[in-house]
Scaffold this motif. Sequence first.
Motif, mmCIF file in Angstrom:
data_model
loop_
_atom_site.group_PDB
_atom_site.id
_atom_site.type_symbol
_atom_site.label_atom_id
_atom_site.label_comp_id
_atom_site.label_asym_id
_atom_site.label_seq_id
_atom_site.Cartn_x
_atom_site.Cartn_y
_atom_site.Cartn_z
ATOM 1 N N HIS A 125 2.335 1.776 -3.491
ATOM 2 C CA HIS A 125 1.417 1.965 -4.610
ATOM 3 C C HIS A 125 0.145 2.687 -4.154
ATOM 4 O O HIS A 125 -0.865 2.069 -3.858
ATOM 5 N N GLU A 126 0.230 3.969 -4.077
ATOM 6 C CA GLU A 126 -0.929 4.777 -3.701
ATOM 7 C C GLU A 126 -1.768 5.022 -4.960
ATOM 8 O O GLU A 126 -1.682 6.068 -5.601
ATOM 9 N N ILE A 155 0.826 -1.198 0.000
ATOM 10 C CA ILE A 155 0.000 0.000 0.000
ATOM 11 C C ILE A 155 0.864 1.253 0.000
ATOM 12 O O ILE A 155 0.614 2.197 -0.731
ATOM 13 N N ALA A 156 1.915 1.228 0.799
ATOM 14 C CA ALA A 156 2.790 2.390 0.886
ATOM 15 C C ALA A 156 3.486 2.661 -0.442
ATOM 16 O O ALA A 156 3.710 3.803 -0.823
ATOM 17 N N CYS A 168 -5.303 -2.534 -1.322
ATOM 18 C CA CYS A 168 -5.675 -1.118 -1.432
ATOM 19 C C CYS A 168 -6.261 -0.603 -0.127
ATOM 20 O O CYS A 168 -6.983 -1.317 0.575
ATOM 21 N N LYS A 169 -5.964 0.653 0.169
ATOM 22 C CA LYS A 169 -6.577 1.285 1.332
ATOM 23 C C LYS A 169 -8.069 1.468 1.118
ATOM 24 O O LYS A 169 -8.872 1.238 2.016
ATOM 25 N N SER A 201 -5.528 5.028 -6.866
ATOM 26 C CA SER A 201 -6.981 5.064 -6.697
ATOM 27 C C SER A 201 -7.607 4.204 -7.791
ATOM 28 O O SER A 201 -7.373 4.413 -8.979
#
Length: 342
Positions: free
Chosen positions: A14-15, A11-12, A38-39, A17
């Motif tokens: 590959h930010e 996650i860190a 994903c967040k 959307s």
Amino acid sequence: MIKKKSSEKKIAQHEVSIGVVGSGSFATAIVKMLVENCKVVHWCVRNEFVKGAIELRGHNPTYLTSVSFDLKKLKVTTDINELVSACEIVVLATPSIYLSDALDKMTCNYDNKIFVSAIKGIVPKVNDVVGNYLRDEFKIGFRNQAVIAGPCHAEEVAMERLSYLTIAVAEDEVATKLKDLFSSDFINVHCTRDILGNEYSAILKNIYAVGAGISSGLGYGDNFTAVFVSNAVREMEVFLEAVYEVPRDVNESAYLGDLLVTAYSLFSRNRNLGNLIGKGYTVKSAIQSMNMIAEGYYAADSVYHTSKEKNLTTPIIDTIYNVLYKEKNAETEFKKLTLKLN
């Protein structure tokens, strides 16, 4: 704990959307894949009932109802413009017959967005594959497109059984990004550049699966099915070379593997449609008895006519078309087909 730390590291790095359009079984499976890395996953569903049910209970109320979602990781909407505006990558996972209805509502700016097709059918509005539809109708070039192929049944994703995705994409940077977003302990991802070839093969395997189901319903056994599938993959190769000639090996999983699982699996809706027809259901009654879309039925008409336009020898496609659209007797047509296979 190790798995959690690995996920947090992804996650860190590959930010990104990303959003999914569609609320059927495969769309739900894709959302499950993405929430691993994903967040937040944006999810555009068909109506307020589905949206409300997901937000209230963390489950899709209609498809893959056993899958439970962490609501902190979901942003659910019924507005495609809201999703597209918020996302760098948009995964299209509606049935092909509903795609134009969804995209016709898209009025926001979608320049430089990546559109990923998880649709394995022909778009009726233009009688063409999704890739060409996006290019011609929305000016989304192939550098901004990707295609998801299998072999990967949604039901097995729900159970976290090891599954395989093939992602066809033109740009290496996008390929790396998509591979990281979809990979997990139960999803292995392979990338290729054969965008249209993967899209067409995913369509063809659904048609052949209808045929495999018809033969099963008629009482043909495993021996015939093996010969049927062996001939189908060779026919697929002829068709793919005629519509999009690039170096490829149809024995790879994205082609042969996806064909095998769709032709044999009890999860296959296309095989199930064919099985009903083989057992004596009319085509109309078989379709009406199913609660999911069998893409092979809708694709068979377009693929048959493409085959004829290119003067291809495709006896399996011809046979399935005759049963589905010419109201020919399935038993008679398959007896004729047995003499053409080897």
